[in-house]
Write a protein that holds these residues in place. Structure first.
Motif, short mmCIF file in Angstrom:
data_model
loop_
_atom_site.label_atom_id
_atom_site.label_comp_id
_atom_site.label_asym_id
_atom_site.label_seq_id
_atom_site.Cartn_x
_atom_site.Cartn_y
_atom_site.Cartn_z
N THR A 147 0.82 -1.21 0.00
CA THR A 147 0.00 0.00 0.00
C THR A 147 0.85 1.26 0.00
N SER A 189 2.65 2.82 2.33
CA SER A 189 3.07 3.16 3.68
C SER A 189 2.06 2.61 4.67
N ILE A 190 2.49 2.57 5.90
CA ILE A 190 1.61 2.08 6.95
C ILE A 190 0.87 3.28 7.54
N ASP A 191 -0.43 3.31 7.37
CA ASP A 191 -1.24 4.41 7.89
C ASP A 191 -2.12 3.87 9.00
N THR A 192 -1.68 4.05 10.23
CA THR A 192 -2.41 3.52 11.37
C THR A 192 -3.29 4.57 12.03
N LYS A 193 -3.30 5.78 11.51
CA LYS A 193 -4.05 6.87 12.14
C LYS A 193 -5.53 6.54 12.33
N TYR A 226 -6.97 3.68 12.71
CA TYR A 226 -7.11 2.63 13.71
C TYR A 226 -6.87 3.17 15.12
N VAL A 227 -5.91 4.07 15.25
CA VAL A 227 -5.63 4.68 16.55
C VAL A 227 -6.81 5.54 16.99
N GLY A 238 -9.80 3.17 17.76
CA GLY A 238 -9.55 2.43 19.01
C GLY A 238 -9.67 3.33 20.23
N SER A 239 -9.16 4.54 20.11
CA SER A 239 -9.27 5.49 21.22
C SER A 239 -10.72 5.86 21.49
#
Length: 80
Positions: free
Chosen positions: A45, A47-51, A53-54, A57-58
């Motif tokens: 993809t 890059s890893i885009d975890t924003k 998910y964070v 999750g928050s």
């Protein structure tokens, strides 16, 4: 609760398995490059885009904590 669990299990029964088949196996040769140099067709993809998910999750963590605090307050009020 049992009906919900049964429906989830029934739905999962129809999910196809991810087992590999010889039909889609990569061709190998005697002069194949080492595994580290081969191009593996994995999901790339960029890059890893975890924003997301964070953030999600928050949000669920905060919502769960709010529900626990509310339930505790209600229980203490009911006990009085």
């Amino acid at each position: 609760m049992a009906a919900a669990a049964a429906s989830v299990l029934a739905a999962l029964y129809f999910v196809p398995s991810a087992s590999a088949s010889p039909q889609h196996a990569p061709a190998t040769s005697a002069h194949a490059a080492p595994a580290s140099a081969q191009h593996l067709d994995l999901a790339d993809t960029g890059s890893i885009d975890t924003k997301p998910y964070v953030i999600g999750g928050s949000a669920f963590l905060v919502a769960g904590a709010a529900l626990v605090v509310d339930a505790t307050r209600r229980a203490r009020r009911a006990a009085l």
